[in-house]
Write an enzyme that holds these catalytic residues in place. Structure first.
Site, PDB file in Angstrom:
ATOM      1  N   ASP A 124       0.794  -1.233   0.000  1.00 54.60           N
ATOM      2  CA  ASP A 124       0.000   0.000   0.000  1.00 54.60           C
ATOM      3  C   ASP A 124       0.823   1.279   0.000  1.00 54.60           C
ATOM      4  OD1 ASP A 124       1.093   0.030   2.511  1.00 54.60           O
ATOM      5  OD2 ASP A 124      -0.799  -0.182   3.588  1.00 54.60           O
ATOM      6  N   GLU A 164      -0.450  -9.020  -1.184  1.00 57.66           N
ATOM      7  CA  GLU A 164      -1.108  -8.432  -0.012  1.00 57.66           C
ATOM      8  C   GLU A 164      -2.273  -7.529  -0.452  1.00 57.66           C
ATOM      9  OE1 GLU A 164       0.389  -5.386   2.962  1.00 57.66           O
ATOM     10  OE2 GLU A 164       1.052  -7.204   3.977  1.00 57.66           O
ATOM     11  N   GLU A 189      -2.203   5.197   2.613  1.00 60.98           N
ATOM     12  CA  GLU A 189      -2.115   3.774   2.280  1.00 60.98           C
ATOM     13  C   GLU A 189      -3.452   3.159   1.845  1.00 60.98           C
ATOM     14  OE1 GLU A 189      -0.761   5.175   4.975  1.00 60.98           O
ATOM     15  OE2 GLU A 189       1.396   4.859   4.748  1.00 60.98           O
ATOM     16  N   HIS A 191       5.334   5.655  13.032  1.00 59.10           N
ATOM     17  CA  HIS A 191       5.750   6.453  11.873  1.00 59.10           C
ATOM     18  C   HIS A 191       4.618   6.980  11.002  1.00 59.10           C
ATOM     19  CE1 HIS A 191       5.086   2.575   9.858  1.00 59.10           C
ATOM     20  NE2 HIS A 191       4.925   3.278   8.762  1.00 59.10           N
ATOM     21  N   ARG A 199       1.740   8.682   8.843  1.00 62.84           N
ATOM     22  CA  ARG A 199       1.465  10.086   8.518  1.00 62.84           C
ATOM     23  C   ARG A 199       0.295  10.667   9.303  1.00 62.84           C
ATOM     24  NH1 ARG A 199       4.520   9.388   4.280  1.00 62.84           N
ATOM     25  NH2 ARG A 199       5.207  11.183   3.070  1.00 62.84           N
ATOM     26  N   HIS A 224      12.169   5.449  13.366  1.00 67.50           N
ATOM     27  CA  HIS A 224      12.047   5.547  11.901  1.00 67.50           C
ATOM     28  C   HIS A 224      12.854   6.744  11.405  1.00 67.50           C
ATOM     29  CE1 HIS A 224      10.117   5.972   7.976  1.00 67.50           C
ATOM     30  NE2 HIS A 224       9.527   4.812   8.148  1.00 67.50           N
TER      31      HIS A 224
END
Ligand code: UD1
Ligand code: UDP
Length: 368
Positions: A96, A118, A132, A207, A209, A240
């Site tokens: 994604d 996936e 995503e 991490h 967004r 990250h």
């Protein structure tokens, strides 16, 4: 000879594509090529090295503080010539990310068939996870063969009127990678000598967004309070490399007793660390799949998940990003052994370690 090009660019895609790419390279009737976009640089290279993968093409697109548009444009234009020249029967993309969607689009523009590894995970919320959820849905719209990890993800695709014969339930390749890696062990004491390994290890990663800014701040504050109030714990946070994450992590958590901010770990030490942890706090997608199969309770630092299976199985709890709630749920698990034991059992709704083989069989059947 069937020509298949696998394209990926970030750490999680690389981990989840590695077993498939390794297996593809051993098939005598498939010519397998690997393209990395390098949307991530260091975090991607760590995985390539561990799994001994030498890409045929490396777009090397990562820039510091890159934007979604910038990544999309660089992937699209970088792939045009490669796909034109290689003329693959199928392009394989994973998951994604922006690499996933842009690569699928680049393949479509060259009329190459797309296989989506996936496929079918959904929250049905356009902005969570962002971007995503839409990357995955848009990729699905272009895909010719959907490799769904679970029955739930297949059902999501059927509801979108994807024909049954284009969907294959394969399990998640993350379990292929995990089982191979978890069979080995890593001397963490040497790597992280500052940690008191006799204490309960809390493993934190974050991490996403949609968590940037205040939600991430809340997560860090709650984690700090938990460690302060439970002196028999040590918190390890492999931070990250995104500066939006690392700056805030350093502001809130640096130089705090029993809190260890460290660089992203290679996959082998990281899996060993998951195995040594008491509790996992994360907003990662992949870790919601890995930790349950290692029997580790997970608190998910997000409002939504596209991976409901382990929540239903009881090893994963959605806690969101409110500071009080996270503290409360974390403290309950650290205090109440019964509540902890109820969560800490190994479940494996995501696969049996044989997903890559099923994907390759399905590709061969498709072109037979
Ligand atoms: C990306 C994916 C996200 C995935 C995550 C896994 C998108 C939009 N986001 O988010 O879906 O869950 O990867 O980790 O596709 N950086 C480095 N070195 C690295 C990696 C990142 O310095 O090896 C820094 C760079 O400044 C870069 C920034 O992190 O610009 C952001 O990277 P990016 O891939 O755009 O977003 P992630 O937050 O990593
Ligand atoms: N991981 C790793 N080193 C780390 C942190 C995570 O190898 O320091 C692995 C983890 O086991 C999982 C993947 O990276 O397989 C998850 O990556 P990330 O959280 O960046 O992305 P997401 O899964 O959310 O897409």
């Amino acid at each position: 000879m069937l020509k298949v090009i696998s394209i990926f660019g970030t750490r999680p895609e690389a981990i989840k594509m590695a077993p498939l790419v390794k297996k593809l390279s051993k098939e005598s009737d498939i010519l397998s090529k690997v393209v990395v976009t390098a949307q991530h640089r260091q975090m991607l290279d760590q995985v390539l090295e561990l799994f001994d993968i030498s890409p045929d093409y490396d777009l090397d697109i990562m820039q510091q503080g890159q934007t979604l548009t910038g990544v999309t444009v660089r992937v699209l234009s970088g792939l045009e010539e490669i796909i034109q020249k290689e003329k693959p029967h199928m392009v394989l993309v994973h998951g994604d990310t922006t690499t996933t969607f842009s690569s699928a689009l680049a393949a479509f523009y060259q009329q190459a068939a797309v296989g989506h590894v996936e496929a079918g995970l959904r929250t049905f919320n356009k902005y969570s996870p962002y971007p995503e959820e839409m990357n995955r849905r848009l990729t699905g719209a272009i895909t010719d063969l959907h490799f769904a990890p679970t029955q739930t993800s297949m059902d999501n695709l059927l509801k979108e009127n994807i024909p049954r014969e284009k969907i294959i339930v394969t399990g998640n390749t993350v379990i292929d990678a995990l089982l191979e890696t978890a069979a080995k062990d890593y001397p963490l004491e040497t790597l992280l000598p500052g940690v008191d390994w006799s204490k309960r290890i809390l493993l934190l990663t974050a991490h996403r967004r949609e968590n940037w800014g205040e939600p991430l701040g809340n997560i860090f504050l709650a984690a700090r309070e938990l460690v302060r109030d439970f002196p028999d714990t040590e918190l390890i946070f492999p931070v990250h490399k995104n500066p939006r994450v690392s700056q805030l992590a350093n502001e809130v958590l640096a130089n705090t007793e029993r809190i260890h901010l460290i660089e992203p770990l290679d996959y082998l030490p990281f899996v060993t660390l998951m195995n040594r942890s008491y509790l996992v706090l994360t907003d990662s997608g992949g870790m919601q799949e890995e930790a349950p199969s290692l029997g580790k309770p997970v608190l998910v630092l997000r409002e939504t998940t596209e991976r409901p299976e382990a929540v239903e199985a009881g090893t994963v709890k959605m806690v969101g990003t409110a500071r009080d709630k996270l503290y409360q749920v974390g403290a309950e698990l650290l205090e109440n052994h019964l509540a902890y034991r109820e969560m800490a059992h190994a479940v494996n709704p995501y696969g049996d370690g044989k997903a890559s083989g099923r994907i390759i069989d399905a590709i061969k059947r498709h072109f037979a």
